[in-house]
Design a protein around this motif. Structure first.
Motif, PDB file in Angstrom:
ATOM      1  N   VAL A  55       0.844  -1.194   0.000  1.00 37.36           N
ATOM      2  CA  VAL A  55       0.000   0.000   0.000  1.00 37.36           C
ATOM      3  C   VAL A  55       0.878   1.242   0.000  1.00 37.36           C
ATOM      4  CG1 VAL A  55      -1.901   1.211   1.142  1.00 37.36           C
ATOM      5  CG2 VAL A  55      -1.639  -1.249   1.494  1.00 37.36           C
ATOM      6  N   CYS A  56       0.565   2.178  -0.901  1.00 38.98           N
ATOM      7  CA  CYS A  56       1.258   3.470  -0.906  1.00 38.98           C
ATOM      8  C   CYS A  56       0.298   4.552  -0.458  1.00 38.98           C
ATOM      9  CB  CYS A  56       1.753   3.810  -2.311  1.00 38.98           C
ATOM     10  SG  CYS A  56       2.982   2.649  -2.896  1.00 38.98           S
ATOM     11  N   GLY A  57       0.834   5.561   0.227  1.00 36.79           N
ATOM     12  CA  GLY A  57       0.015   6.691   0.667  1.00 36.79           C
ATOM     13  C   GLY A  57       0.617   7.980   0.158  1.00 36.79           C
ATOM     14  N   GLU A  58      -0.214   8.841  -0.406  1.00 36.83           N
ATOM     15  CA  GLU A  58       0.268  10.145  -0.877  1.00 36.83           C
ATOM     16  C   GLU A  58      -0.439  11.284  -0.146  1.00 36.83           C
ATOM     17  OE1 GLU A  58       2.773  11.033  -2.654  1.00 36.83           O
ATOM     18  OE2 GLU A  58       3.339   9.225  -3.776  1.00 36.83           O
ATOM     19  N   ASN A  59       0.254  12.404  -0.067  1.00 38.82           N
ATOM     20  CA  ASN A  59      -0.246  13.589   0.628  1.00 38.82           C
ATOM     21  C   ASN A  59      -0.789  14.666  -0.276  1.00 38.82           C
ATOM     22  OD1 ASN A  59       1.837  12.524   2.528  1.00 38.82           O
ATOM     23  ND2 ASN A  59       0.912  14.172   3.725  1.00 38.82           N
ATOM     24  N   ARG A  60      -0.200  14.769  -1.457  1.00 41.50           N
ATOM     25  CA  ARG A  60      -0.572  15.888  -2.326  1.00 41.50           C
ATOM     26  C   ARG A  60      -1.192  15.334  -3.600  1.00 41.50           C
ATOM     27  NH1 ARG A  60       4.568  17.148  -0.666  1.00 41.50           N
ATOM     28  NH2 ARG A  60       4.665  18.788   0.939  1.00 41.50           N
ATOM     29  N   VAL A  61      -2.336  15.924  -3.961  1.00 43.55           N
ATOM     30  CA  VAL A  61      -3.100  15.397  -5.094  1.00 43.55           C
ATOM     31  C   VAL A  61      -2.295  15.486  -6.381  1.00 43.55           C
ATOM     32  CG1 VAL A  61      -5.183  15.702  -6.471  1.00 43.55           C
ATOM     33  CG2 VAL A  61      -5.303  15.914  -3.976  1.00 43.55           C
ATOM     34  N   GLN A  62      -1.704  16.649  -6.642  1.00 47.37           N
ATOM     35  CA  GLN A  62      -0.988  16.835  -7.901  1.00 47.37           C
ATOM     36  C   GLN A  62       0.155  15.837  -8.047  1.00 47.37           C
ATOM     37  OE1 GLN A  62      -2.116  18.732 -10.240  1.00 47.37           O
ATOM     38  NE2 GLN A  62      -0.491  17.979 -11.585  1.00 47.37           N
ATOM     39  N   GLU A  63       0.910  15.703  -6.960  1.00 48.78           N
ATOM     40  CA  GLU A  63       2.047  14.777  -6.971  1.00 48.78           C
ATOM     41  C   GLU A  63       1.562  13.338  -7.204  1.00 48.78           C
ATOM     42  OE1 GLU A  63       4.487  15.236  -3.444  1.00 48.78           O
ATOM     43  OE2 GLU A  63       5.461  13.303  -3.812  1.00 48.78           O
ATOM     44  N   MET A  64       0.449  12.991  -6.602  1.00 45.24           N
ATOM     45  CA  MET A  64      -0.108  11.638  -6.770  1.00 45.24           C
ATOM     46  C   MET A  64      -0.534  11.400  -8.218  1.00 45.24           C
ATOM     47  SD  MET A  64      -3.202   9.862  -4.634  1.00 45.24           S
ATOM     48  CE  MET A  64      -4.556  10.883  -5.211  1.00 45.24           C
ATOM     49  N   LEU A  65      -1.172  12.409  -8.827  1.00 43.54           N
ATOM     50  CA  LEU A  65      -1.632  12.229 -10.213  1.00 43.54           C
ATOM     51  C   LEU A  65      -0.441  12.084 -11.152  1.00 43.54           C
ATOM     52  CD1 LEU A  65      -4.579  14.824 -10.325  1.00 43.54           C
ATOM     53  CD2 LEU A  65      -4.699  12.346  -9.952  1.00 43.54           C
ATOM     54  N   GLU A  66       0.606  12.860 -10.886  1.00 41.97           N
ATOM     55  CA  GLU A  66       1.803  12.770 -11.741  1.00 41.97           C
ATOM     56  C   GLU A  66       2.445  11.390 -11.642  1.00 41.97           C
ATOM     57  OE1 GLU A  66       4.264  16.096 -10.593  1.00 41.97           O
ATOM     58  OE2 GLU A  66       2.727  17.523 -11.317  1.00 41.97           O
ATOM     59  N   LYS A  67       2.619  10.930 -10.419  1.00 38.85           N
ATOM     60  CA  LYS A  67       3.254   9.613 -10.247  1.00 38.85           C
ATOM     61  C   LYS A  67       2.355   8.496 -10.755  1.00 38.85           C
ATOM     62  CE  LYS A  67       5.334  10.869  -6.056  1.00 38.85           C
ATOM     63  NZ  LYS A  67       5.621  10.491  -4.653  1.00 38.85           N
ATOM     64  N   ASN A  68       1.045   8.669 -10.576  1.00 43.71           N
ATOM     65  CA  ASN A  68       0.119   7.645 -11.066  1.00 43.71           C
ATOM     66  C   ASN A  68       0.206   7.527 -12.588  1.00 43.71           C
ATOM     67  OD1 ASN A  68      -2.012   5.718 -10.504  1.00 43.71           O
ATOM     68  ND2 ASN A  68      -3.352   7.136 -11.592  1.00 43.71           N
ATOM     69  N   ALA A  69       0.370   8.671 -13.255  1.00 42.29           N
ATOM     70  CA  ALA A  69       0.496   8.650 -14.723  1.00 42.29           C
ATOM     71  C   ALA A  69       1.762   7.905 -15.144  1.00 42.29           C
ATOM     72  CB  ALA A  69       0.498  10.078 -15.260  1.00 42.29           C
ATOM     73  N   LEU A  70       2.745   7.858 -14.252  1.00 44.72           N
ATOM     74  CA  LEU A  70       3.987   7.113 -14.522  1.00 44.72           C
ATOM     75  C   LEU A  70       3.897   5.658 -14.039  1.00 44.72           C
ATOM     76  CD1 LEU A  70       6.516   9.882 -13.356  1.00 44.72           C
ATOM     77  CD2 LEU A  70       5.995   9.237 -15.730  1.00 44.72           C
ATOM     78  N   HIS A  71       2.701   5.240 -13.649  1.00 42.93           N
ATOM     79  CA  HIS A  71       2.462   3.859 -13.174  1.00 42.93           C
ATOM     80  C   HIS A  71       3.283   3.512 -11.936  1.00 42.93           C
ATOM     81  CE1 HIS A  71       0.000   2.926 -16.627  1.00 42.93           C
ATOM     82  NE2 HIS A  71       0.893   3.551 -17.384  1.00 42.93           N
ATOM     83  N   ASN A  87     -12.024  21.176  -3.496  1.00 50.88           N
ATOM     84  CA  ASN A  87     -11.966  21.285  -4.966  1.00 50.88           C
ATOM     85  C   ASN A  87     -11.107  20.196  -5.617  1.00 50.88           C
ATOM     86  OD1 ASN A  87      -9.523  22.246  -4.113  1.00 50.88           O
ATOM     87  ND2 ASN A  87      -9.524  24.097  -5.356  1.00 50.88           N
ATOM     88  N   LYS A  88     -10.409  19.397  -4.788  1.00 55.08           N
ATOM     89  CA  LYS A  88      -9.598  18.304  -5.339  1.00 55.08           C
ATOM     90  C   LYS A  88     -10.255  16.940  -5.148  1.00 55.08           C
ATOM     91  CE  LYS A  88      -5.644  20.828  -6.039  1.00 55.08           C
ATOM     92  NZ  LYS A  88      -4.669  21.231  -5.020  1.00 55.08           N
ATOM     93  N   VAL A  89     -11.413  16.928  -4.501  1.00 58.86           N
ATOM     94  CA  VAL A  89     -12.080  15.659  -4.192  1.00 58.86           C
ATOM     95  C   VAL A  89     -12.291  14.829  -5.455  1.00 58.86           C
ATOM     96  CG1 VAL A  89     -14.346  14.729  -3.505  1.00 58.86           C
ATOM     97  CG2 VAL A  89     -13.166  16.354  -2.023  1.00 58.86           C
ATOM     98  N   LYS A  90     -12.667  15.501  -6.535  1.00 60.62           N
ATOM     99  CA  LYS A  90     -12.982  14.779  -7.778  1.00 60.62           C
ATOM    100  C   LYS A  90     -11.766  14.038  -8.339  1.00 60.62           C
ATOM    101  CE  LYS A  90     -12.291  18.925 -10.663  1.00 60.62           C
ATOM    102  NZ  LYS A  90     -11.813  19.786  -9.548  1.00 60.62           N
ATOM    103  N   ASN A  91     -10.551  14.503  -7.999  1.00 59.52           N
ATOM    104  CA  ASN A  91      -9.345  13.839  -8.488  1.00 59.52           C
ATOM    105  C   ASN A  91      -8.950  12.618  -7.655  1.00 59.52           C
ATOM    106  OD1 ASN A  91      -8.500  17.140  -8.849  1.00 59.52           O
ATOM    107  ND2 ASN A  91      -8.516  15.802 -10.638  1.00 59.52           N
TER     108      ASN A  91
END
Ligand SMILES: *Cc1c(COP(=O)(O)O)cnc(C)c1O
Length: 237
Positions: A55-71, A87-91
């Motif tokens: 299990v991985c845990g992230e703190n910041r939405v933007q950083e999580m989306l970037e890393k997720n895009a890199l699988h 305003n970030k809930v949808k992400n």
């Protein structure tokens, strides 16, 4: 950090978790280790997963989306553990299997509405400001039962337990009284059965104090620096 260093760190964390669990008369498999990977590269995250992190845990939405895009998280579950703005809930809803950091009824409601719109149920934890610190968000312990009652009407969420970040202390044992209070709060609120809640996770304990947290009843620990090494706040890219 090299992949080798990360894999040694992961083994050492698992060993210490097992020892802490056994010495508390508990089964080590009850305890979920969440690798808190903020400020670490996708490559480092992948190394941790290769070394056994589930299990991985992230703190910041933007950083999580970037890393997720890199699988980065392929092969592991993903949790959100940081402060979540409405305003970030949808992400976040639907991308992560658990949000640890629900700190207001308004946020819980927003998560529920977004999940309902997607036809899913989002698992969440309620964050408790157990040290009653002005600098921290979270519900006060006495709010929890009324939040659980309110959540009966929120069809898009399921409350799976509680999370806390007690005051940071140099002494790894110093947070034990807060952990013990959390365990009692968790037990008190697990006994009442409410719709849309199923209290099975108690998320507390970080690199410095997870042994103490496990001894006090934690079953989910969030480990950053003990897996990835110290974070270098000075040299943000
Ligand atoms: C960074 C972070 C952790 C892990 O902190 P370490 O002390 O590096 O283990 C745990 N929980 C949350 C919410 C965090 O932001």
């Amino acid at each position: 950090m090299t992949a080798y260093e990360i894999s040694c760190n992961v083994s050492s964390v698992f060993d210490r978790v097992a020892e802490a669990a056994r010495s508390a008369g508990r089964d080590p498999s009850e305890i979920t280790v969440v690798a808190a990977s903020k400020m670490n590269s996708a490559e480092n995250v992948r190394s941790a997963i290769e070394a056994g992190i589930k299990v991985c845990g992230e703190n910041r939405v933007q950083e999580m989306l970037e890393k997720n895009a890199l699988h980065a998280y392929d092969g592991a579950d993903l949790h959100f553990i940081g402060h979540l703005q409405k305003n970030k809930v949808k992400n976040v809803v639907g991308l992560v299997s658990l949000i640890h950091s629900i700190d207001s009824l308004a946020l819980l409601d927003a998560v529920s509405k977004t999940a309902e719109a997607h036809g899913i149920v989002q698992d969440v934890l309620l964050e408790v400001n157990i040290g009653n610190e002005a600098s921290k968000s979270g519900f006060s312990p006495s709010d929890i039962s009324s939040v659980l009652r309110s959540a009966r009407l929120l069809q898009g969420v399921r409350i799976r337990g509680l999370m806390a970040i007690p005051p940071i202390c140099e002494d790894p044992e110093a947070n034990a009284p807060f952990f013990t209070l959390m365990k009692q709060l968790f037990i008190d609120n697990s006994e009442k059965k409410y719709d849309n809640s199923n209290m099975d996770f108690l998320s507390m304990g970080m690199s410095n104090d997870f042994v103490s947290a496990i001894r006090c009843g934690s079953n989910m620990i969030r480990i950053g620096s003990a897996v990835f090494g110290p974070r270098d706040y000075g040299s943000k890219p």
